[in-house]
Design a protein around this motif. Structure first.
Motif, PDB file in Angstrom:
ATOM      1  N   THR B   6       0.859  -1.175   0.000  1.00  0.00           N
ATOM      2  CA  THR B   6       0.000   0.000   0.000  1.00  0.00           C
ATOM      3  C   THR B   6       0.896   1.227   0.000  1.00  0.00           C
ATOM      4  O   THR B   6       1.925   1.246   0.669  1.00  0.00           O
ATOM      5  N   ASP B   8       0.924   5.796  -1.365  1.00  0.00           N
ATOM      6  CA  ASP B   8       0.094   6.934  -1.770  1.00  0.00           C
ATOM      7  C   ASP B   8      -0.123   6.977  -3.275  1.00  0.00           C
ATOM      8  O   ASP B   8      -1.176   7.352  -3.757  1.00  0.00           O
ATOM      9  N   ARG B 183     -10.180  -0.603  -9.655  1.00  0.00           N
ATOM     10  CA  ARG B 183     -11.076   0.529  -9.406  1.00  0.00           C
ATOM     11  C   ARG B 183     -12.164   0.156  -8.413  1.00  0.00           C
ATOM     12  O   ARG B 183     -12.553  -0.996  -8.303  1.00  0.00           O
ATOM     13  N   THR B 184     -12.627   1.151  -7.695  1.00  0.00           N
ATOM     14  CA  THR B 184     -13.705   0.926  -6.721  1.00  0.00           C
ATOM     15  C   THR B 184     -15.027   0.907  -7.475  1.00  0.00           C
ATOM     16  O   THR B 184     -15.072   1.167  -8.676  1.00  0.00           O
ATOM     17  N   SER B 188     -13.412   4.996  -9.226  1.00  0.00           N
ATOM     18  CA  SER B 188     -12.131   5.643  -8.993  1.00  0.00           C
ATOM     19  C   SER B 188     -11.041   4.601  -8.718  1.00  0.00           C
ATOM     20  O   SER B 188     -11.317   3.461  -8.331  1.00  0.00           O
ATOM     21  N   ARG B 190      -8.095   2.403  -7.241  1.00  0.00           N
ATOM     22  CA  ARG B 190      -7.680   1.957  -5.906  1.00  0.00           C
ATOM     23  C   ARG B 190      -6.368   1.168  -5.945  1.00  0.00           C
ATOM     24  O   ARG B 190      -5.932   0.620  -4.936  1.00  0.00           O
ATOM     25  N   HIS B 200      -1.913  -1.379  -3.663  1.00  0.00           N
ATOM     26  CA  HIS B 200      -3.057  -0.508  -3.408  1.00  0.00           C
ATOM     27  C   HIS B 200      -2.613   0.928  -3.222  1.00  0.00           C
ATOM     28  O   HIS B 200      -1.659   1.199  -2.498  1.00  0.00           O
ATOM     29  N   ALA B 201      -3.298   1.823  -3.899  1.00  0.00           N
ATOM     30  CA  ALA B 201      -2.990   3.245  -3.793  1.00  0.00           C
ATOM     31  C   ALA B 201      -4.174   4.020  -4.354  1.00  0.00           C
ATOM     32  O   ALA B 201      -4.821   3.557  -5.300  1.00  0.00           O
ATOM     33  N   PRO B 202      -4.432   5.186  -3.789  1.00  0.00           N
ATOM     34  CA  PRO B 202      -5.557   5.990  -4.295  1.00  0.00           C
ATOM     35  C   PRO B 202      -5.221   6.756  -5.581  1.00  0.00           C
ATOM     36  O   PRO B 202      -6.101   7.367  -6.165  1.00  0.00           O
ATOM     37  N   ALA B 203      -3.950   6.721  -5.989  1.00  0.00           N
ATOM     38  CA  ALA B 203      -3.569   7.438  -7.207  1.00  0.00           C
ATOM     39  C   ALA B 203      -2.606   6.599  -8.034  1.00  0.00           C
ATOM     40  O   ALA B 203      -1.722   5.938  -7.483  1.00  0.00           O
ATOM     41  N   GLY B 341      -8.473   9.670  -9.748  1.00  0.00           N
ATOM     42  CA  GLY B 341      -7.292   8.996  -9.210  1.00  0.00           C
ATOM     43  C   GLY B 341      -6.293   8.590 -10.275  1.00  0.00           C
ATOM     44  O   GLY B 341      -5.169   8.233  -9.960  1.00  0.00           O
TER      45      GLY B 341
END
Ligand SMILES: Cc1cc2nc3c(=O)[nH]c(=O)nc-3n(C[C@H](O)[C@H](O)[C@H](O)COP(=O)(O)OP(=O)(O)OC[C@H]3O[C@@H](n4cnc5c(N)ncnc54)[C@H](O)[C@@H]3O)c2cc1C
Ligand SMILES: Cc1cc2nc3c(=O)[nH]c(=O)nc-3n(C[C@H](O)[C@H](O)[C@H](O)COP(=O)(O)OP(=O)(O)OC[C@H]3O[C@@H](n4cnc5c(N)ncnc54)[C@H](O)[C@@H]3O)c2cc1C
Lengths: 478, 389
Positions: B6, B8, B183-184, B188, B190, B200-203, B341
């Motif tokens: 995980t 950023d 993607r979620t 977006s 994930r 895993h990362a939001p961007a 993202g």
């Protein structure tokens, strides 16, 4: 210059092919960088040096005489000496047909000649045979750049050129069948051979040798000669270091364990002034790569007729895999016959070359067996200290290569080269490629070298290329 | 080996662009992972040259980005980290570029271009014919004149990518192909999926160069990145005889006159290590790697025309790469409004080394939710959508 068949390489393969094709009426141009025919195997003692008893060194002397005389007598084989081929170009306009004009020739074989290799010559041909042979593979170890350390081939060339000084002490080391003729040759020339150091596992050798010897009577001959000259044969050993201030004074030889690691405490110093070292051979594949021929591992791929997968291009001899002079002769013969038939628009009859095909099969099996026994020690890189020079052209040390891989994220020969310069110099990585691959832990993949020889920009820039006049490029600086 | 990580931000691509994105994102305080299917600099970054040019760009968005980037390159080169001076490690040289014209017509076009560039902030000094050899003693005689661009500089691209990645402190995972952008439910980003597990990362930053279109497709969006082949010639090492980046301006005139037979206009430059680089050709032939002697001959011709002494110099090697180009010749930089993202940083064509620092800087600002220093509108990743619709 216009020809039907251009053969690149006048070693056993190229000579056999030229004569076989010429015997069927094909006009052949045989091109080689060297001043004499013969290739690596039949390299002749330089005239005037008075080398003694060439027969003793050249066991297939009679075959050679037949090829040499055949070449001299042939009116349809034109032999171009001193021609360094830098590129074989496939002309897109034509598709390998036997058209007569220069424009429709399927291939342009571009060579350089002259003392400075700066005069361009192009041979236009309908078909091409690549018979460029191979070159020696040498892996580094501390001290390997000292004067006095030569390649096995270098020692052989010194022998055949009559340049060996009797009374000196030599160690012959590495792996593979080339070491045998080198050791016996040196001994016969009056050099004291202090040891023949072969890294292959002695158990493997003992298990395989009888079968190998039966397949190749030559091997038994070498064994008896080694005995006669009292050359100590050290299987399962390796040279871990060469010593000397300005030149070689001694080597340290150590025993290997079955896993291919040096056994601690087994090192032994052997004084010598010459170390002939070799770890086998690698095929020359530059010209084939650039033509787009399939290269599998390190060998140019051919079918039963010695055809590559590029129409109009054949390959024979060591460029298709390392296997000695007799195999090169057989492959060359088959290629020559196949080319003659194909150029004349007929399908060749393999029965014509049945004898050559069966020796080809036998010899390929033999060398596959040799390969399975003779290999550098599995963990040879452990002996290479960080300050050992790996790339001699650019003076890149092992530690720099390791740092590029472990510290910077390089992962193959190309990215190691980009980050360290190893392989960027005159030899373009031909020498250091296997060493860098070993240190980086990646595969030895053939590097693309569109120029098999360095080529002057003025030669490249010449504007008289009619076939290319229609070419347009786009604008812009980068 | 299966890993689950995980962080950023995940940067896809360990080329020059990915390295610069990683550096500036890490400096903005983000935890960065860089993933590449091959080694560092194994893509186009390892197959091109390292000219950081302002001279070849017309006034507009790309030139602005180039000016910002060259400023950032100069700053990076000055840095002395704990381990070494970055400038030396990446072979940064602010040597300047000299563009020459062989005809009065060519000189007029070049002079016009330079005037516009000056207004945009480029330093461009007119060089009369009789002063050209003060700058480049070995230039061919009979040239009409030129313009000197002191801001043009260079780096060694593979070293630059590797060392920027190293000083970024980002986690580098080589030999891992990204096979999916995760993607979620609301669409977006994930994270990503690789053959060795998920990250895993939001961007996610798409810095996949010429393969940027394929990576965009993994996230369900289209991005028209296409390959444009280029060859480079490398000579034997020589003592310094070519001091600047030198190229002919004739292509400027050719474009203006819409001439049918366009010329290759190679940049000739010496390198710190000795060899002269001559590059590069431009062709749209897909991903065709096969060697083209005619193209390389054209490069040699162009170089010998500028520097006659090169005629005797030997080419040791030549190599080809595939520039990532987009239909309007501008890169895609910034967030993708279609997939929250997802950020793009690809399609820089023949300027991806030069534009890397600016691109990385702008991406880091976008990742941090800051207003970008330059207007990203010309680089919008979805700008081709409307045309298609
Ligand atoms: C030290 C040593 C000892 C050996 N001892 C034995 C032995 O005892 N028994 C045995 O069977 N084999 C031996 N061999 C192997 C033998 O030499 C080879 O198997 C054989 O020569 C291969 O023949 P070839 O025709 O494929 O290539 P080669 O003989 O290598 O000939 C290739 C030719 O192509 C030319 N060439 C290559 N590239 C170009 C280019 N770009 N332009 C122009 N010309 C080019 C070269 O100049 C060369 O003449 C030995 C080899 C070495 C190095
Ligand atoms: C001949 C030539 C000369 C050039 N000269 C210059 C010059 O002088 N100055 C200049 O500024 N630019 C020049 N360029 C252009 C420049 O090289 C490129 O614009 C630049 O290298 C692009 O860098 P990048 O990091 O975007 O792409 P790349 O370096 O191609 O990196 C993309 C990376 O993404 C990875 N990747 C792709 N798909 C996946 C996946 N699914 N999973 C994981 N990883 C993936 C690839 O392995 C690759 O490493 C030249 C280009 C060429 C071909």
């Amino acid at each position: 210059m216009r020809t039907e068949l251009a053969v690149v390489g006048a070693g056993p393969a190229g000579l056999a092919a030229s004569l076989a094709a010429a015997a069927r009426g094909v006009h052949v141009t045989l091109i080689d960088a060297a001043e004499d025919a013969g290739g690596q195997f039949y390299r002749q003692p330089a005239a005037g040096l008075g080398a003694r008893r060439p027969r003793a060194l050249h066991h297939q002397w009679r075959t050679w005489e037949r090829l040499r005389d055949g070449l001299a007598a042939s009116s349809t084989v034109r032999h171009l000496t001193g021609h360094h081929v830098w590129c074989v170009e496939r002309n897109s306009a034509s598709s390998g047909a036997s058209g007569r004009s220069e424009r429709s020739a399927a291939f342009g074989v571009h060579a350089l000649l002259g003392r400075f290799q700066d005069e361009p010559v192009t041979v236009h041909a309908d078909a091409v045979l690549l018979a460029t042979g191979g070159y020696e593979k040498v892996l580094p170890f501390p001290g390997w750049t000292l004067p006095g350390v030569v390649t096995a081939g270098g020692a052989q060339a010194m022998l055949k050129g009559g340049l060996v000084v009797p009374g000196r002490t030599a160690v012959v080391a590495g792996t593979g069948p080339l070491l045998l003729p080198v050791a016996t040759g040196l001994a016969a020339a009056g050099v004291q051979v202090a040891a023949l150091v072969e890294s292959a596992d002695p158990k493997g050798l003992v298990r395989r040798l009888p079968a190998l010897a039966a397949k190749l009577p030559e091997a038994a001959g070498y064994a008896s000669r080694l005995l006669r000259h009292r050359v100590p044969f050290m299987a399962g050993h390796t040279v871990v270091e060469a010593h000397g201030e300005d030149r070689l004074e001694a080597v340290t030889v150590a025993a290997l364990d079955p896993a291919g690691r040096v056994r601690p405490g087994t090192g032994r110093r052997i004084p010598c002034d010459t170390l002939a070292v070799g770890h086998g051979m690698l095929p020359h594949t530059d010209l084939a790569e650039t033509l787009g021929c399939r290269v599998d591992g390190v060998n140019v791929q051919v079918d039963d007729e010695q055809r590559t997968d590029v129409p109009g291009v054949w390959a024979a001899g060591e460029t298709t895999g390392i296997g000695g002079a007799a195999l090169a002769l057989a492959e060359g013969h088959i290629a020559g016959r196949s080319i003659a038939a194909r150029l004349q628009g007929t399908a060749p009859d393999p029965r014509e070359w049945a004898a050559a095909a069966s020796s080809r099969t036998r010899l390929r099996q033999f060398f596959a067996a040799v390969d399975s026994v003779c290999a550098p020690p599995a963990h040879w890189t452990e002996q290479v200290t960080d300050d050992t020079v790996v790339c001699r052209c650019e003076e890149v040390r092992a530690g720099t290569v390791r740092e590029a891989v472990h510290g910077l994220g390089a992962g193959d020969l190309r990215t190691v080269k980009l980050l360290t310069r190893a392989g960027m110099g005159w030899c373009q990585g031909r020498v250091c490629g296997p060493a860098v691959a070993g240190l980086a832990g990646c595969d030895l993949t053939p590097t693309r070298r569109p120029f098999a020889r360095p080529v002057p920009l003025g030669v490249l820039a010449r504007t008289d290329h009619p076939a290319e006049a229609d070419h347009t490029t786009e604008e812009g600086p980068s | 080996m299966n890993t689950r990580l995980t962080c950023d931000v995940v940067v896809i691509g360990a080329g020059m662009t990915g390295a610069a994105c990683a550096l500036y994102a890490a400096r903005a305080g983000l935890d960065v992972t860089v993933v590449d299917r091959g080694p560092v600099a194994g893509g186009t970054t390892g197959a091109g040259e390292g000219n950081l040019l302002v001279s070849d760009k017309e006034p507009g968005a790309e030139l602005e980005l180039a000016l910002l980037s060259n400023r950032l390159w100069a700053e990076l080169a000055e840095e002395t980290g704990e381990r070494a001076e970055t400038g030396r490690m990446i072979e940064y040289e602010a040597k300047g570029g000299l563009v020459v014209a062989s005809s009065e017509q060519g000189l007029a076009a070049l002079t016009d271009l330079a005037a516009g560039q000056r207004l945009a902030g480029v330093v461009a000094e007119q060089v009369p014919a009789d002063r050209l050899r003060d700058l480049e003693p070995h230039l061919a005689p009979g040239l009409a004149g030129g313009v000197y661009y002191p801001q043009d500089s260079q780096v060694m691209p593979a070293l630059a990518a590797a060392h920027l990645l190293r000083v970024s402190g980002a986690r580098l995972l080589t030999g891992r192909t990204v096979t999916e952008v995760l993607r979620t439910a609301d669409g977006s980003v994930r994270g990503i999926r690789t053959g060795h597990g998920d990250i895993h990362a939001p961007a996610v930053v798409n810095a996949a160069g010429t393969w940027g279109g394929e990576v965009a497709a993994l996230a369900g969006v289209s991005l028209p990145v296409l390959p444009r082949r280029g060859f480079v010639l490398v000579t034997e090492p020589l003592p310094r005889r070519v001091r600047h980046k030198v190229y002919s301006a004739d292509y400027v005139a050719d474009v203006a006159s819409d001439s049918a037979s366009l010329q290759t206009s190679p940049v000739v430059e010496g390198t710190a290590a000795g060899p002269i680089l001559i590059g590069a050709s431009r062709e749209r032939v897909g991903f065709d790697r096969s060697f083209s002697l005619p193209v390389v001959r054209a490069l040699a011709e162009g170089a010998v025309r500028l520097f006659p002494f090169l005629s005797e110099v030997r080419a040791l090697r030549t190599y080809a790469g595939f520039r990532p180009y987009m239909p309007d010749h501008l890169p895609a930089i910034g967030p993708d409004p279609r997939v929250p993202g997802l950020f793009h940083a690809c399609g820089h064509e023949g300027a991806g080394i030069g534009l890397a620092t600016g691109t990385g800087h702008l991406i880091a600002q976008a990742l941090g939710g800051k207003a970008p220093e330059t207007d990203l509108a010309p680089f919008r990743p979805d700008r081709f959508e409307e045309e298609a619709a």
